[in-house]
Design an enzyme around this catalytic site. Structure first.
Site, PDB file in Angstrom:
ATOM      1  N   ASP A   1       0.496   6.212  -0.309  1.00  0.00           N
ATOM      2  CA  ASP A   1       1.825   6.248  -0.899  1.00  0.00           C
ATOM      3  C   ASP A   1       1.958   5.061  -1.875  1.00  0.00           C
ATOM      4  O   ASP A   1       1.130   4.915  -2.768  1.00  0.00           O
ATOM      5  CB  ASP A   1       2.864   6.234   0.233  1.00  0.00           C
ATOM      6  CG  ASP A   1       4.292   6.389  -0.235  1.00  0.00           C
ATOM      7  OD1 ASP A   1       4.699   7.520  -0.560  1.00  0.00           O
ATOM      8  OD2 ASP A   1       5.014   5.381  -0.286  1.00  0.00           O
TER       9      ASP A   1
ATOM     10  N   HIS B   1       1.782  14.136   4.082  1.00  0.00           N
ATOM     11  CA  HIS B   1       1.803  12.893   3.319  1.00  0.00           C
ATOM     12  C   HIS B   1       1.284  11.700   4.113  1.00  0.00           C
ATOM     13  O   HIS B   1       0.842  10.716   3.524  1.00  0.00           O
ATOM     14  CB  HIS B   1       3.227  12.625   2.852  1.00  0.00           C
ATOM     15  CG  HIS B   1       3.340  11.534   1.836  1.00  0.00           C
ATOM     16  ND1 HIS B   1       2.804  11.628   0.569  1.00  0.00           N
ATOM     17  CD2 HIS B   1       3.914  10.301   1.906  1.00  0.00           C
ATOM     18  CE1 HIS B   1       3.061  10.518  -0.107  1.00  0.00           C
ATOM     19  NE2 HIS B   1       3.724   9.700   0.685  1.00  0.00           N
TER      20      HIS B   1
END
Length: 327
Positions: free
Chosen positions: A98, A302
């Site tokens: 991220d 994610h």
């Protein structure tokens, strides 16, 4: 995990430091802490590496500068260099997920003398856009992209800190592979999508009755405790520097990442559904010519390092062994 505070030349950092051998620096994203790397830290240490996982600037037990403009990528890359210095490490492979992936790419671009390779999870390297990012992000009368929603100090904090544990439960679940299939046109609520001006970010996100297998109640306790103490302001300030980063990065325009690189993503990562992302990923080799073929992990979302820890740990170890052997 054993944690300790380290006073660097930039900020005081809370760090997990395990194992002996070549250094691997692990940079978490939003909303995470060094705890996101709990599986990789153990695996890397057992494989003969020194796993270094800090709470990034503004997170967990690390220092939180007050000024918004002290959260640029230049500040955070500086923290990583300062951390290696104080720990006595001249070189490392840098790994990030991220926002941590963005920092890893920037570190590899700015300081190839200190990093031997880069492993980026979820976020590919991207070229500098022709205009500031906030002028590109979509908005309408009713909604705006989450990155725009995060821009005004205090607005997102008020929503996210109303019930910290519920916020983290919703965000971590909604962006995971367990939330449902991620295909073009999929109606599954996306925490990294458009935010209603009336309802905010969290309202449309599912609140699971049971946590997914990769996230226990004890794991959620660790995150909730960290964000209850530190709040969300530090992590949100990274987004508030998007345009500032764009201005500062003019000096780096055209510089490629010449280090060995690996991109890992979950098949169901919400970020892969951002418009134009497929074209961005196809263009990665022009910006990082020594990158390997991407590793897309089936069923993961994610938080791929937590959702599929064995696959991610094995990939990092194989990459690091090869990279350090080539030194």
């Amino acid at each position: 995990m054993k944690q300790r505070h380290v006073e660097t030349s930039t900020i005081k950092m809370n760090v997990v430091d395990e194992g002996h051998g070549p250094a691997i620096l692990l940079c978490h994203g939003f909303p995470e802490t060094s705890y996101a790397w709990r599986h990789q830290i153990e695996a890397l240490a057992k494989a003969g590496f020194r796993a270094i996982a800090p709470d990034m600037r503004g997170y967990g037990g690390s220092e939180q500068p007050r000024a918004v403009d002290e959260y640029s990528v230049f500040h955070v890359v500086g923290d990583m260099i300062a951390l290696l210095d104080v720990l006595g490490e001249q070189h490392a492979v840098i790994v990030g997920n991220d926002w941590g992936a963005t920092i890893a790419w920037q570190a590899a671009q700015m300081r190839p003398d200190r990093f031997r390779g880069v492993v980026a999870l979820s976020v590919p390297i991207m070229g500098r856009p022709p205009v500031p990012p906030t002028r590109i992000f979509p908005r309408s009368d009713d909604a705006e992209l989450y990155t725009l929603y995060f821009q005004e100090p205090g607005v997102a904090e008020a929503e996210l800190e109303r019930d910290t544990r519920r916020t983290l439960r919703k965000l971590l679940f909604a962006a995971s592979g367990d939330a449902g299939p991620r295909q073009p046109g999929d109606a599954t609520p996306n925490p990294f999508g458009m935010v209603s001006r009336d309802d905010g970010l969290l309202a449309p996100l599912p609140d699971p009755k049971e946590l997914p297998a990769w996230l226990s109640e004890a794991d959620l306790d660790v995150y909730a405790d960290a964000f209850t103490r530190a709040g969300f302001r530090g992590g949100l300030n990274y987004y508030r520097n998007l345009d500032r980063n764009w201005q500062l990065q003019a000096a780096l325009a055209g510089i490629k990442v010449e280090l060995p690189a690996l991109f890992i993503a979950g098949e169901r990562d919400t970020g892969l559904q951002i418009p134009g992302m497929s074209e961005i990923i196809k263009a990665v080799p022009t910006l990082a010519p020594r990158i390997r073929a991407p590793l897309i992990i089936e069923g993961a979302g994610h938080w791929v390092a937590q959702e599929r820890p064995d696959s991610v740990s094995a990939a990092i170890i194989e990459f690091a062994v090869t990279t350090f052997a080539a030194m």
